[in-house]
Design a protein around this motif. Structure first.
Motif, PDB file in Angstrom:
ATOM      1  N   GLN A  21      43.672  37.705 -36.795  1.00  0.00           N
ATOM      2  CA  GLN A  21      43.678  38.752 -35.777  1.00  0.00           C
ATOM      3  C   GLN A  21      45.096  39.262 -35.528  1.00  0.00           C
ATOM      4  O   GLN A  21      45.313  40.465 -35.381  1.00  0.00           O
ATOM      5  CB  GLN A  21      43.069  38.214 -34.477  1.00  0.00           C
ATOM      6  CG  GLN A  21      41.569  37.943 -34.568  1.00  0.00           C
ATOM      7  CD  GLN A  21      41.040  37.188 -33.358  1.00  0.00           C
ATOM      8  OE1 GLN A  21      41.737  36.363 -32.767  1.00  0.00           O
ATOM      9  NE2 GLN A  21      39.793  37.460 -32.994  1.00  0.00           N
ATOM     10  N   ALA A  36      35.329  42.437 -40.704  1.00  0.00           N
ATOM     11  CA  ALA A  36      35.126  41.488 -39.604  1.00  0.00           C
ATOM     12  C   ALA A  36      33.706  40.944 -39.628  1.00  0.00           C
ATOM     13  O   ALA A  36      32.739  41.704 -39.525  1.00  0.00           O
ATOM     14  CB  ALA A  36      35.391  42.187 -38.267  1.00  0.00           C
ATOM     15  N   SER A  40      33.444  37.825 -34.579  1.00  0.00           N
ATOM     16  CA  SER A  40      34.823  37.464 -34.935  1.00  0.00           C
ATOM     17  C   SER A  40      35.859  38.083 -34.009  1.00  0.00           C
ATOM     18  O   SER A  40      37.057  37.976 -34.266  1.00  0.00           O
ATOM     19  CB  SER A  40      35.113  37.883 -36.387  1.00  0.00           C
ATOM     20  OG  SER A  40      34.940  39.288 -36.532  1.00  0.00           O
ATOM     21  N   LYS A  42      36.284  41.439 -33.178  1.00  0.00           N
ATOM     22  CA  LYS A  42      36.870  42.659 -33.741  1.00  0.00           C
ATOM     23  C   LYS A  42      37.279  43.657 -32.661  1.00  0.00           C
ATOM     24  O   LYS A  42      38.310  44.321 -32.779  1.00  0.00           O
ATOM     25  CB  LYS A  42      35.916  43.313 -34.745  1.00  0.00           C
ATOM     26  CG  LYS A  42      34.658  43.909 -34.145  1.00  0.00           C
ATOM     27  CD  LYS A  42      33.798  44.570 -35.203  1.00  0.00           C
ATOM     28  CE  LYS A  42      32.543  45.176 -34.605  1.00  0.00           C
ATOM     29  NZ  LYS A  42      32.796  46.220 -33.610  1.00  0.00           N
ATOM     30  N   ASP A 258      32.067  45.799 -41.150  1.00  0.00           N
ATOM     31  CA  ASP A 258      31.474  44.654 -41.857  1.00  0.00           C
ATOM     32  C   ASP A 258      30.423  45.218 -42.796  1.00  0.00           C
ATOM     33  O   ASP A 258      29.347  45.637 -42.366  1.00  0.00           O
ATOM     34  CB  ASP A 258      30.849  43.656 -40.881  1.00  0.00           C
ATOM     35  CG  ASP A 258      30.284  42.439 -41.621  1.00  0.00           C
ATOM     36  OD1 ASP A 258      30.466  42.349 -42.847  1.00  0.00           O
ATOM     37  OD2 ASP A 258      29.653  41.588 -40.967  1.00  0.00           O
ATOM     38  N   LEU A 289      38.661  39.204 -40.853  1.00  0.00           N
ATOM     39  CA  LEU A 289      38.397  38.359 -39.686  1.00  0.00           C
ATOM     40  C   LEU A 289      37.174  37.536 -40.042  1.00  0.00           C
ATOM     41  O   LEU A 289      36.060  38.056 -40.072  1.00  0.00           O
ATOM     42  CB  LEU A 289      38.120  39.196 -38.425  1.00  0.00           C
ATOM     43  CG  LEU A 289      39.220  40.139 -37.926  1.00  0.00           C
ATOM     44  CD1 LEU A 289      38.784  40.798 -36.620  1.00  0.00           C
ATOM     45  CD2 LEU A 289      40.537  39.410 -37.724  1.00  0.00           C
ATOM     46  N   GLU A 290      37.357  36.247 -40.331  1.00  0.00           N
ATOM     47  CA  GLU A 290      36.266  35.432 -40.863  1.00  0.00           C
ATOM     48  C   GLU A 290      35.797  34.330 -39.922  1.00  0.00           C
ATOM     49  O   GLU A 290      34.788  33.681 -40.192  1.00  0.00           O
ATOM     50  CB  GLU A 290      36.691  34.806 -42.200  1.00  0.00           C
ATOM     51  CG  GLU A 290      36.937  35.856 -43.281  1.00  0.00           C
ATOM     52  CD  GLU A 290      37.583  35.254 -44.520  1.00  0.00           C
ATOM     53  OE1 GLU A 290      36.958  35.303 -45.592  1.00  0.00           O
ATOM     54  OE2 GLU A 290      38.718  34.732 -44.412  1.00  0.00           O
ATOM     55  N   GLN A 291      36.510  34.131 -38.812  1.00  0.00           N
ATOM     56  CA  GLN A 291      36.105  33.064 -37.881  1.00  0.00           C
ATOM     57  C   GLN A 291      35.095  33.600 -36.884  1.00  0.00           C
ATOM     58  O   GLN A 291      35.362  34.555 -36.158  1.00  0.00           O
ATOM     59  CB  GLN A 291      37.315  32.489 -37.132  1.00  0.00           C
ATOM     60  CG  GLN A 291      36.917  31.322 -36.223  1.00  0.00           C
ATOM     61  CD  GLN A 291      38.110  30.613 -35.610  1.00  0.00           C
ATOM     62  OE1 GLN A 291      39.264  30.933 -35.911  1.00  0.00           O
ATOM     63  NE2 GLN A 291      37.853  29.641 -34.755  1.00  0.00           N
ATOM     64  N   ASN A 292      33.933  32.975 -36.852  1.00  0.00           N
ATOM     65  CA  ASN A 292      32.867  33.353 -35.923  1.00  0.00           C
ATOM     66  C   ASN A 292      33.010  32.513 -34.646  1.00  0.00           C
ATOM     67  O   ASN A 292      32.993  31.287 -34.707  1.00  0.00           O
ATOM     68  CB  ASN A 292      31.501  33.122 -36.589  1.00  0.00           C
ATOM     69  CG  ASN A 292      30.326  33.450 -35.687  1.00  0.00           C
ATOM     70  OD1 ASN A 292      30.166  32.875 -34.622  1.00  0.00           O
ATOM     71  ND2 ASN A 292      29.490  34.365 -36.135  1.00  0.00           N
ATOM     72  N   TYR A 293      33.149  33.195 -33.509  1.00  0.00           N
ATOM     73  CA  TYR A 293      33.289  32.502 -32.222  1.00  0.00           C
ATOM     74  C   TYR A 293      31.954  32.415 -31.480  1.00  0.00           C
ATOM     75  O   TYR A 293      31.883  31.819 -30.417  1.00  0.00           O
ATOM     76  CB  TYR A 293      34.298  33.248 -31.333  1.00  0.00           C
ATOM     77  CG  TYR A 293      35.716  33.170 -31.842  1.00  0.00           C
ATOM     78  CD1 TYR A 293      36.537  32.098 -31.523  1.00  0.00           C
ATOM     79  CD2 TYR A 293      36.232  34.182 -32.653  1.00  0.00           C
ATOM     80  CE1 TYR A 293      37.841  32.031 -31.996  1.00  0.00           C
ATOM     81  CE2 TYR A 293      37.530  34.126 -33.131  1.00  0.00           C
ATOM     82  CZ  TYR A 293      38.336  33.045 -32.798  1.00  0.00           C
ATOM     83  OH  TYR A 293      39.621  32.973 -33.271  1.00  0.00           O
ATOM     84  N   MET A 318      32.549  33.308 -43.901  1.00  0.00           N
ATOM     85  CA  MET A 318      32.422  33.145 -42.451  1.00  0.00           C
ATOM     86  C   MET A 318      32.389  31.653 -42.113  1.00  0.00           C
ATOM     87  O   MET A 318      31.666  30.881 -42.732  1.00  0.00           O
ATOM     88  CB  MET A 318      31.137  33.832 -41.959  1.00  0.00           C
ATOM     89  CG  MET A 318      30.935  33.710 -40.456  1.00  0.00           C
ATOM     90  SD  MET A 318      29.632  34.799 -39.812  1.00  0.00           S
ATOM     91  CE  MET A 318      28.164  34.168 -40.630  1.00  0.00           C
ATOM     92  N   THR A 320      33.129  28.666 -38.578  1.00  0.00           N
ATOM     93  CA  THR A 320      33.265  28.508 -37.133  1.00  0.00           C
ATOM     94  C   THR A 320      33.802  27.118 -36.812  1.00  0.00           C
ATOM     95  O   THR A 320      33.574  26.169 -37.568  1.00  0.00           O
ATOM     96  CB  THR A 320      31.921  28.726 -36.410  1.00  0.00           C
ATOM     97  OG1 THR A 320      32.139  28.699 -34.995  1.00  0.00           O
ATOM     98  CG2 THR A 320      30.898  27.655 -36.774  1.00  0.00           C
TER      99      THR A 320
END
Length: 709
Positions: A21, A36, A40, A42, A258, A289-293, A318, A320
């Motif tokens: 980010q 994204a 993530s 975005k 995406d 942006l590959e981290q899923n929150y 992806m 997490t």
């Protein structure tokens, strides 16, 4: 200076950006594609980059253009920007839809030249697009344009505009509408003559105006040296062309997208532009942006593996840091009734969480809405289409029931006389419209000159049938119309003639049967349909927040929920059959978009994901969606993804029977056949002319539709 910006974000706003980010936020000049994954952050990244341009690089807010696809997304982006930065950035930052930007360009050009356009869409339109198209369709095809065909026509016209297809190239497409080119040309000419525009015209007009007006184009280029585009996977070909024109030659373009969530191909979304981004914009950069929150470990791992079956995409991984929560739940229900029972049981216990029931087709929701309201479980609906209540099938069945209750109703009879086994001519119906006022339509028809004996005998039978119909339970009445009055035979021929999906029509019929099964009389059933329409309108328009949302997967995009239930996951419904018979390339493109849609549905879930598969419809086996099979494959290849399989509490328990392999049988709907195999309660039966069908023996026995022959 950069560190101080991130320090302020962390300490004053509790926003802690990850390294990917931060890389995106720090970018200033030149073209970037930011890919994204779901959940993530975005939007957070985009508003932080906007603030960084203003605070660190001293770019004036009026020189930054941020556009997105929907009004909701534009409003949300603006609100979130000012919630975070409103105390330190007081100037106006322009967040807009692409359509609103295009309308500004068109309006400015029209004013410069001393005229004004009239918009023919939206609540305040004095001349409406739908009315105009109905009139043109009537004039060209000499036929009434029903709701289904209107939707198709609107979709095709929008597709043509957004894909920038010239009329001379129409022959390359199957628009599936009679005389489409003539209707389209007539529509365009009428608008041009009367200075009318629809929403899609805003885009194509703005593009043409800027291409042909260098001073105006340069004004906009100088006004907006920095352009940001959110939800770029939803952007159409004409929208990409407009953005490309405005961004040139600086190309300070920051495009957030995406490609795995591009689900609007039917209205002209053009994800190929994302794949061509490095060629279109030389020396561009691609960030990820590959981290899923948002979602649990199980949901993220499954979704990431599932979408990799698509080939036309950017490779992303992806992941997490969220913990495992609940195994993926796969429920094989006995039938749609069983599926609904399960959902009611689940939703009655979720007042402290947010839950979404998602479906591919709006029709799926109707019986569930009926049951939720009867059980006094509050819910709201996202963007529901009410065409179910005006569908020709619904109107036909109501006409049958109207005639059964009131055999003097000539108007309803005129709608259905040729849709049953009546052998009644149009001339005969015209005769009773003139002469038969005080007696029933059946008695009146008997006096029609020149009737043959078999026709009179048939009319007397019909009169008895309709009287019997009026006394039946609603569910029995619908089955009687379908089989005894041969309406199903008409459905098959009508769908073939007009290229309607027969499977979709049967699906709609099933929904009506489910509603009918909960009513006691025909009047009760008819009133229930009317009440349901009002309930849906209220739930659709209510501003109240409810813990339960019903939505198509398309309308759920951008939303998130604690629990998600994907329902009606059967072959032919998800994906629909409409394009599965197309060429290999077209089929591949279609399946990739449908797989993306399934992926969007799964990634709406934070903690719990349930996949629901009704196994039978009217006693006939329904294959699970091929995407369910893909999910199973993903789970087998990733053993750490936890799952549960739950055969549902069926309303049809196993029943002792005397059927055996090689038995000759007769089915009420499928005719004569021979049992080829029996596996548990499922019999594979080879029916003459129909081939092998898998049927549930307990269902067939309970409904008395299968006997020894």
């Amino acid at each position: 200076m950069h560190d101080s910006f991130f320090h302020i974000l962390k300490n004053q706003q509790n926003i802690q950006l990850n390294s990917q980010q931060k890389q995106a936020v720090l970018h200033k000049d030149g073209p970037v594609l930011l890919l994204a994954v779901p959940g993530s952050g975005k939007t957070t990244t985009l508003i932080c980059r906007t603030a960084h341009l203003i605070l660190h690089h001293k770019i004036h807010p009026s020189n930054i253009l941020s556009v997105t696809f929907s009004r909701f997304a534009a409003k949300d982006m603006k609100k979130r920007f000012y919630d975070v930065f409103g105390k330190i950035i007081h100037q106006n930052v322009y967040f807009s839809t692409i359509h609103r930007l295009a309308l500004r360009i068109v309006g400015r050009y029209a004013k410069m030249n001393g005229f004004a356009y009239t918009i023919i869409e939206g609540e305040h339109a004095t001349i409406h697009k739908n009315t105009l198209l109905r009139d043109i369709y009537q004039e060209v095809n000499h036929d009434f344009l029903n709701e289904d065909n209107l939707e198709e026509l609107l979709s095709r016209i929008s597709f043509v505009k957004n894909m920038m297809i010239a009329t001379e190239d129409f022959h390359q497409y199957d628009f599936e509408i009679n005389n489409f080119r003539e209707i389209y040309t007539h529509y365009e000419n009428y608008k041009k003559q009367h200075l009318l525009i629809d929403f899609d015209d805003m885009l194509s007009l703005a593009l043409n105006i800027l291409k042909n007006n260098a001073p105006l184009l340069n004004q906009y280029r100088n006004q907006y040296p920095y352009i940001q585009v959110d939800e770029a996977q939803d952007t159409s070909k004409v929208q990409h062309a407009l953005i490309e024109l405005l961004a040139y030659p600086r190309n300070n373009l920051f495009m957030v997208a995406d490609d795995d969530q591009s689900i609007y191909g039917f209205r002209g979304a053009y994800p190929e532009a994302l794949l061509h981004f490095p060629k279109t914009y030389k020396q561009s950069k691609t960030f990820f942006l590959e981290q899923n929150y948002r979602s649990s470990q199980e949901i993220v791992t499954l979704s990431n593996t599932f979408i990799q079956s698509n080939t036309k995409r950017y490779v992303k991984n992806m992941y997490t840091d969220n913990k495992e929560h609940t195994p993926i739940h796969i429920l094989k229900a006995q039938n749609k009734e069983d599926q609904t029972n399960y959902l009611i049981e689940e939703l009655s216990t979720c007042s402290k969480t947010t839950s979404a029931v998602l479906y591919r087709n709006n029709l799926s929701a109707i019986p569930l809405i009926d049951r939720l309201q009867r059980n006094q479980i509050p819910f709201s609906i996202q963007a529901f289409n009410l065409s179910f209540f005006n569908h020709w099938l619904t109107r036909d069945l109501l006409a049958f029931l109207d005639v059964s209750l009131n055999p003097y109703d000539i108007d309803s009879f005129e709608r259905i006389y040729y849709k049953m086994n009546g052998y009644i001519s149009k001339i005969a119906v015209s005769y009773i419209k003139e002469h038969g006022k005080s007696i029933s339509v059946f008695k009146s028809l008997i006096f029609f000159p020149g009737l043959k004996d078999f026709q009179r005998k048939n009319l007397k039978r019909l009169e008895k049938d309709f009287h019997a119909l009026s006394l039946m339970k609603p569910i029995d009445a619908l089955c009687f119309i379908e089989e005894n009055l041969a309406y199903k035979k008409y459905l098959k021929s009508n769908c073939q003639r007009h290229k309607y999906s027969y499977d979709n029509v049967l699906f709609l019929f099933t929904q009506l049967k489910m509603i009918a099964s909960k009513t006691d009389s025909i009047i009760d059933f008819m009133e229930r349909l009317s009440t349901l329409k009002k309930i849906i309108l209220h739930a659709k328009n209510t501003k109240e927040m409810t813990p339960i949302i019903l939505s198509t997967v398309h309308s759920s995009k951008g939303l998130e929920f604690d629990r998600v239930y994907l329902m009606d996951l059967v072959d032919g419904q998800f994906p629909p059959k409409s394009k599965l018979d197309a060429s290999t390339e077209e089929k591949s493109i279609y399946l990739e978009e449908e797989r993306r849609l399934f992926y969007v549905g799964m990634t709406r879930a934070r903690k719990s994901l349930s996949l629901l598969i009704p196994s039978f419809q009217d006693g006939s086996y329904m294959r699970p969606s091929p995407f369910v099979e893909e999910v199973n494959t993903c789970m087998k290849s990733s053993p750490h993804i936890k799952r549960t399989f739950a055969p549902s509490k069926s309303v049809h328990e196993s029943i002792p029977h005397e059927f055996s392999i090689d038995s000759f049988v007769e089915h009420k709907k499928f005719g004569k056949g021979i049992i080829k195999s029996i596996d548990g309660d499922i019999a594979q039966i080879d029916f003459n002319g129909l081939g092998i069908r898998g049927l549930s023996l307990p269902v067939c026995i309970a409904q008395k539709i299968l006997t020894h022959h």
